[in-house]
Design a protein around this motif. Structure first.
Motif, PDB file in Angstrom:
ATOM      1  N   LYS A  17      53.170  -6.546  41.373  1.00  0.00           N
ATOM      2  CA  LYS A  17      52.569  -6.165  40.100  1.00  0.00           C
ATOM      3  C   LYS A  17      51.696  -7.319  39.621  1.00  0.00           C
ATOM      4  O   LYS A  17      52.112  -8.468  39.642  1.00  0.00           O
ATOM      5  CB  LYS A  17      53.653  -5.862  39.072  1.00  0.00           C
ATOM      6  N   VAL A  18      50.499  -6.986  39.216  1.00  0.00           N
ATOM      7  CA  VAL A  18      49.551  -7.970  38.718  1.00  0.00           C
ATOM      8  C   VAL A  18      49.186  -7.580  37.293  1.00  0.00           C
ATOM      9  O   VAL A  18      48.878  -6.423  37.017  1.00  0.00           O
ATOM     10  CB  VAL A  18      48.265  -8.000  39.588  1.00  0.00           C
ATOM     11  N   VAL A  19      49.214  -8.541  36.401  1.00  0.00           N
ATOM     12  CA  VAL A  19      48.821  -8.294  35.020  1.00  0.00           C
ATOM     13  C   VAL A  19      47.463  -8.943  34.804  1.00  0.00           C
ATOM     14  O   VAL A  19      47.270 -10.118  35.092  1.00  0.00           O
ATOM     15  CB  VAL A  19      49.864  -8.879  34.029  1.00  0.00           C
ATOM     16  N   GLU A  61      44.134   1.328  34.002  1.00  0.00           N
ATOM     17  CA  GLU A  61      44.877   1.088  35.245  1.00  0.00           C
ATOM     18  C   GLU A  61      44.283   1.875  36.398  1.00  0.00           C
ATOM     19  O   GLU A  61      44.059   1.335  37.490  1.00  0.00           O
ATOM     20  CB  GLU A  61      46.353   1.452  35.079  1.00  0.00           C
ATOM     21  N   ARG A  62      44.001   3.163  36.199  1.00  0.00           N
ATOM     22  CA  ARG A  62      43.442   3.981  37.271  1.00  0.00           C
ATOM     23  C   ARG A  62      42.092   3.452  37.724  1.00  0.00           C
ATOM     24  O   ARG A  62      41.831   3.305  38.909  1.00  0.00           O
ATOM     25  CB  ARG A  62      43.288   5.434  36.801  1.00  0.00           C
ATOM     26  N   ARG A  63      41.249   3.091  36.767  1.00  0.00           N
ATOM     27  CA  ARG A  63      39.894   2.615  37.097  1.00  0.00           C
ATOM     28  C   ARG A  63      39.935   1.291  37.850  1.00  0.00           C
ATOM     29  O   ARG A  63      39.200   1.094  38.817  1.00  0.00           O
ATOM     30  CB  ARG A  63      39.092   2.474  35.801  1.00  0.00           C
ATOM     31  N   VAL A  64      40.810   0.384  37.432  1.00  0.00           N
ATOM     32  CA  VAL A  64      40.931  -0.910  38.109  1.00  0.00           C
ATOM     33  C   VAL A  64      41.429  -0.702  39.535  1.00  0.00           C
ATOM     34  O   VAL A  64      40.927  -1.325  40.473  1.00  0.00           O
ATOM     35  CB  VAL A  64      41.851  -1.868  37.319  1.00  0.00           C
ATOM     36  N   LYS A  65      42.396   0.195  39.736  1.00  0.00           N
ATOM     37  CA  LYS A  65      42.909   0.466  41.082  1.00  0.00           C
ATOM     38  C   LYS A  65      41.820   1.042  41.975  1.00  0.00           C
ATOM     39  O   LYS A  65      41.695   0.663  43.140  1.00  0.00           O
ATOM     40  CB  LYS A  65      44.104   1.421  41.019  1.00  0.00           C
TER      41      LYS A  65
END
Length: 83
Positions: free
Chosen positions: A4-6, A21-25
């Motif tokens: 997990k990366v914050v 989160e979805r866009r970064v992934k």
């Protein structure tokens, strides 16, 4: 379980909270695939997309699917075995 990366995004990134989160992934998956760090399957799973959705995304981004001579030879062997 994965790592997990914050990440704290600067205020200039204008994305709704529920989309971050979805866009970064998806963006990470694209770039790591383009650099050859992730395979097609790994990248599409990171992005949370089906094979066809990831192919469409690559096309939209102007990226191609990595397919080298070794993969072609392996595919030809499989075709010969099943023919």
């Amino acid at each position: 379980m994965g790592k997990k990366v914050v990440v704290e995004l600067p205020g200039m990134v204008k994305l709704p909270d529920e989309e971050v989160e979805r866009r970064v992934k998806v963006e990470l998956a694209l770039r790591l695939y383009e650099k050859g760090i992730l395979s097609f399957g790994q990248a599409r799973r990171l992005a949370g997309l089906s094979k066809w959705e990831f192919v469409e995304l690559l096309a939209e981004e102007g990226s191609g699917i990595h397919y080298d001579e070794e993969e072609l030879e392996n595919d030809l062997k499989v075709v010969e075995e099943i023919a």
